[in-house]
Design a protein around this motif. Structure first.
Motif, PDB file in Angstrom:
ATOM      1  N   ASP A   1       0.857  -1.180   0.000  1.00 24.41           N
ATOM      2  CA  ASP A   1       0.000   0.000   0.000  1.00 24.41           C
ATOM      3  C   ASP A   1       0.897   1.235   0.000  1.00 24.41           C
ATOM      4  O   ASP A   1       1.946   1.243   0.627  1.00 24.41           O
TER       5      ASP A   1
ATOM      6  N   GLY B   1      -0.157   4.070   1.208  1.00 28.10           N
ATOM      7  CA  GLY B   1      -0.562   4.893   2.348  1.00 28.10           C
ATOM      8  C   GLY B   1      -1.580   5.932   1.913  1.00 28.10           C
ATOM      9  O   GLY B   1      -1.719   6.239   0.728  1.00 28.10           O
ATOM     10  N   LYS B   2      -2.283   6.450   2.900  1.00 25.56           N
ATOM     11  CA  LYS B   2      -3.422   7.337   2.656  1.00 25.56           C
ATOM     12  C   LYS B   2      -3.101   8.536   1.738  1.00 25.56           C
ATOM     13  O   LYS B   2      -3.722   8.713   0.700  1.00 25.56           O
TER      14      LYS B   2
ATOM     15  N   GLU C   1      -1.992   7.567  -1.919  1.00 24.89           N
ATOM     16  CA  GLU C   1      -3.053   6.953  -2.730  1.00 24.89           C
ATOM     17  C   GLU C   1      -4.147   7.970  -3.068  1.00 24.89           C
ATOM     18  O   GLU C   1      -4.685   7.963  -4.170  1.00 24.89           O
TER      19      GLU C   1
ATOM     20  N   ARG D   1     -10.383   0.831  -2.261  1.00 25.29           N
ATOM     21  CA  ARG D   1      -9.404   0.639  -1.190  1.00 25.29           C
ATOM     22  C   ARG D   1      -9.492   1.782  -0.167  1.00 25.29           C
ATOM     23  O   ARG D   1      -9.428   1.563   1.030  1.00 25.29           O
ATOM     24  N   ALA D   2      -9.656   2.997  -0.680  1.00 26.62           N
ATOM     25  CA  ALA D   2      -9.727   4.172   0.210  1.00 26.62           C
ATOM     26  C   ALA D   2     -10.924   4.049   1.153  1.00 26.62           C
ATOM     27  O   ALA D   2     -10.847   4.407   2.330  1.00 26.62           O
TER      28      ALA D   2
ATOM     29  N   GLN E   1     -12.534   1.095   1.975  1.00 20.25           N
ATOM     30  CA  GLN E   1     -12.328  -0.066   2.857  1.00 20.25           C
ATOM     31  C   GLN E   1     -11.414   0.274   4.030  1.00 20.25           C
ATOM     32  O   GLN E   1     -11.644  -0.103   5.161  1.00 20.25           O
ATOM     33  N   LYS E   2     -10.352   1.010   3.721  1.00 26.83           N
ATOM     34  CA  LYS E   2      -9.365   1.334   4.752  1.00 26.83           C
ATOM     35  C   LYS E   2      -9.748   2.576   5.542  1.00 26.83           C
ATOM     36  O   LYS E   2      -8.985   3.047   6.366  1.00 26.83           O
ATOM     37  N   LYS E   3     -10.889   3.128   5.210  1.00 27.06           N
ATOM     38  CA  LYS E   3     -11.414   4.333   5.856  1.00 27.06           C
ATOM     39  C   LYS E   3     -10.457   5.532   5.744  1.00 27.06           C
ATOM     40  O   LYS E   3     -10.317   6.340   6.662  1.00 27.06           O
ATOM     41  N   TRP E   4      -9.795   5.628   4.584  1.00 23.82           N
ATOM     42  CA  TRP E   4      -8.961   6.795   4.315  1.00 23.82           C
ATOM     43  C   TRP E   4      -9.837   7.972   3.924  1.00 23.82           C
ATOM     44  O   TRP E   4      -9.439   9.122   4.064  1.00 23.82           O
TER      45      TRP E   4
END
Ligand SMILES: Cc1ncc(C[n+]2csc(CCOP(=O)(O)OP(=O)(O)O)c2C)c(N)n1
Ligand SMILES: [Mg+2]
Length: 351
Positions: free
Chosen positions: A33, A35-36, A39, A304-305, A307-310
């Protein structure tokens, strides 16, 4: 008979030991990844290219853009991932499918769109159009309409960096069709001979105009194409910006440390026809839909953003709104900017 026997004894290209030995040096390891922050920045940059290209397509349909226009929709992760590994002074050069490369390099959307509409404040004062824009400031050297013509030029940009004692790299993008051009191999030879910091990025979108790679090419693993010159190569998932970034980090480090040229074969796909005049009848709608729904580079980051709560859906919508604003302003500017004065016909030419 003798010919047939020899043919039967030929090893498949991918099995030749010399190919493998060099390619293995370029193995990149697993995709991590980013990272927030990175991405989300990639999401925004890819979206800017997507929306810009959609708008250019609409404006072409309305007759505001004329001539050639090749859209980059579907391939956005390639330029955005590569750009993330660059530093000031690095050079970028590509063919005619070039609007995404310009935007990724940081060129102004207004200037690019105004060039598409042939207006005064376009990057080439409205005299170049889609395939002929440049920005020395951003390290972007075109924009070339002749298939593979940019490959020797990109090799020259790598030579310039080495000659000047700099640690800058040159990125030369070209297509799967261009990969069969003779000048590509003359360039490979010189790049390896002189150990130039040249990254050759083959954007393998599987088609050259209406011809699939499989129909036109004796071998289809294009990352092996440097084998005869000892140039290592990697195949990369060009629809996943994380994979592109990992390959970009590897390749730029490889070149900056003086190891000579490297090839990255980006596995990608263009959703639109070759150019605005191509109805794309050589492939099925299902084939395009499958890539769009399963591998879209922007949708992958969006999922992905979340799902990962970014970012929440609302925050992502805000990014989209901001991007649309930039593109709408560019379109507005490019529609109202005046056409160049006829006297411009006599400037910027070599007598
Ligand atoms: C030397 C030369 N031959 C032929 C053409 C016509 N032509 C324009 S684009 C193209 C296909 C190139 O395909 P590819 O390299 O895969 O790039 P893509 O369009 O897929 O990005 C061809 C044959 C040209 N512009 N220049
Ligand atoms: Mg192609």
């Amino acid at each position: 008979m003798a010919v047939a026997k020899n043919k039967a004894q030929q090893p498949a290209a991918a099995q030749r030991p010399s190919d493998k030995a060099d390619d293995d040096k370029a193995n990149k390891g697993p995709v991590a990844d980013l990272g927030k922050e990175t991405e989300l920045a990639a999401y925004r940059d890819m979206l800017l290219i997507r929306r810009f290209e959609e708008k250019a397509g609409q404006m072409y349909g309305m007759g505001l853009i004329g001539g050639f226009c090749h859209l980059y929709i579907g391939q956005e992760a390639v330029v955005v991932g590569m750009q993330m590994a660059l530093k000031k002074g690095d050079a970028i050069i590509t063919g005619y499918r070039d609007h995404g490369h310009m935007l990724a390099a940081g060129m102004d959307a207004k200037g690019v769109m105004a060039e598409l509409t042939g207006r005064t404040h376009g990057y080439s004062k409205g005299k170049g159009g889609s395939m002929h824009m440049f920005s020395a400031e951003k390290g972007f050297y075109g924009g070339h309409g002749i298939v593979a013509a940019q490959v020797p030029l990109g090799t020259g940009l790598a030579f310039a960096s080495k000659y000047r004692g700099l640690d800058n790299v040159s990125l030369t993008y070209f297509g799967d069709g261009a990969a069969n051009q003779g000048q590509v191999y003359e360039s490979f030879n010189m790049a390896k001979l002189w150990m130039l910091p040249a990254i050759y990025i083959i954007e393998n979108n599987q088609y050259a105009m209406g011809t699939s790679l499989k129909r036109a090419s004796a071998t289809v693993d294009l990352y092996h194409r440097g084998a005869a010159h000892g140039i290592p190569g990697q195949q990369v998932d060009g629809m996943d910006v994380r994979a592109v970034k990992a390959a970009a980090d590897y390749a730029t480090k490889w070149c900056r440390e003086g190891n000579g040229p490297i090839i990255l074969e980006m596995m990608t796909y263009r959703y639109r026809g070759h150019s605005m005049s191509d109805p794309a009848k050589y492939r099925t709608r299902e084939e395009v839909e499958k890539v769009r729904s399963e591998h879209d580079p922007i949708e992958q980051v969006r999922q992905r953003a979340m799902q990962k709560k970014w970012a929440t859906e609302d925050e992502l919508k805000k990014i989209d709104a901001k991007v649309r604003e930039i593109v709408n302003e560019a379109a507005e500017f490019a529609t109202n900017d005046p056409e160049p004065d006829p006297s411009e016909l006599y400037t910027d030419i070599y007598a």
